[in-house]
Design an enzyme around this catalytic site. Sequence first.
Site, short mmCIF file in Angstrom:
data_model
loop_
_atom_site.label_atom_id
_atom_site.label_comp_id
_atom_site.label_asym_id
_atom_site.label_seq_id
_atom_site.Cartn_x
_atom_site.Cartn_y
_atom_site.Cartn_z
N GLY A 46 -26.16 84.70 67.30
CA GLY A 46 -25.13 85.43 66.58
C GLY A 46 -23.95 86.22 67.54
N GLN A 51 -18.97 91.53 71.71
CA GLN A 51 -19.24 91.05 73.25
C GLN A 51 -18.53 90.00 73.80
OE1 GLN A 51 -22.50 89.33 70.46
NE2 GLN A 51 -23.81 89.97 72.05
N CYS A 88 -30.39 89.12 72.94
CA CYS A 88 -29.27 89.08 72.69
C CYS A 88 -28.53 87.79 73.68
CB CYS A 88 -28.68 90.50 72.98
SG CYS A 88 -27.10 91.16 73.13
N LEU A 89 -27.39 87.58 73.66
CA LEU A 89 -26.38 86.92 74.76
C LEU A 89 -26.03 88.13 76.01
CD1 LEU A 89 -24.74 84.48 72.61
CD2 LEU A 89 -26.69 83.74 74.06
N HIS A 130 -28.39 92.58 63.52
CA HIS A 130 -28.08 92.66 65.01
C HIS A 130 -26.59 92.65 65.36
CE1 HIS A 130 -29.14 91.79 69.64
NE2 HIS A 130 -28.28 91.35 69.27
N GLU A 131 -26.32 91.93 64.59
CA GLU A 131 -24.53 91.91 65.13
C GLU A 131 -23.52 92.84 64.60
OE1 GLU A 131 -24.05 89.96 67.11
OE2 GLU A 131 -25.82 88.51 67.03
N HIS A 134 -24.34 96.02 66.61
CA HIS A 134 -23.12 95.56 68.30
C HIS A 134 -21.47 96.35 67.93
CE1 HIS A 134 -24.61 93.14 71.62
NE2 HIS A 134 -25.27 92.70 69.36
CO CO Z 1 -26.62 91.36 70.79
#
Ligand code: CO
Length: 153
Positions: A46, A51, A88-89, A130-131, A134
């Site tokens: 995701g 991000q 998380c990226l 999670h997304e 953000h």
């Molecule tokens: Co993330």
Amino acid sequence: MAIRNIVLDGDDVLRKVSRPVTIFDEKLHLLLDDMAETMHKAEGVGLAAPQVGILRRVIVVDVGEGVIELINPELISKRGSQTGNEGCLSFPGQWGIVTRPMKVKVKAQNRYGEEIIVKGEALLARALCHEIDHLNGVVFVDLAERMLGPDED
Ligand code: CO
């Protein structure tokens, strides 16, 4: 399409609240295409627009069943719970134990501005939560019951 730079932990942009999308134009479509490509290249499941430095309510998710694009997503129901490992990226090499709903229903718009409903369970439910977090400046380390070392699981 292009790979965009992923914002990393420590950048204020990850802590800001994103604004709704009101214009569903080619610029949005390019952002969505780039976000999917960037997520796949980074082997994530995701990615949220903040991000890649864009404070708009846009997410992409792919848990192995194809890309789901969600604009202005809202969690409208959640059931059950699951506790497990999450990363998380924007936090490379960091993992934590986070409790999420087992099933969720999300109302959103597609890239053309049409209303859609997406249901997810297990990993998809986790990724959607999670997304969406953000977009509100919330990251998984805020929610983690504990963080894991790089070699734990
Ligand atoms: Co993330």
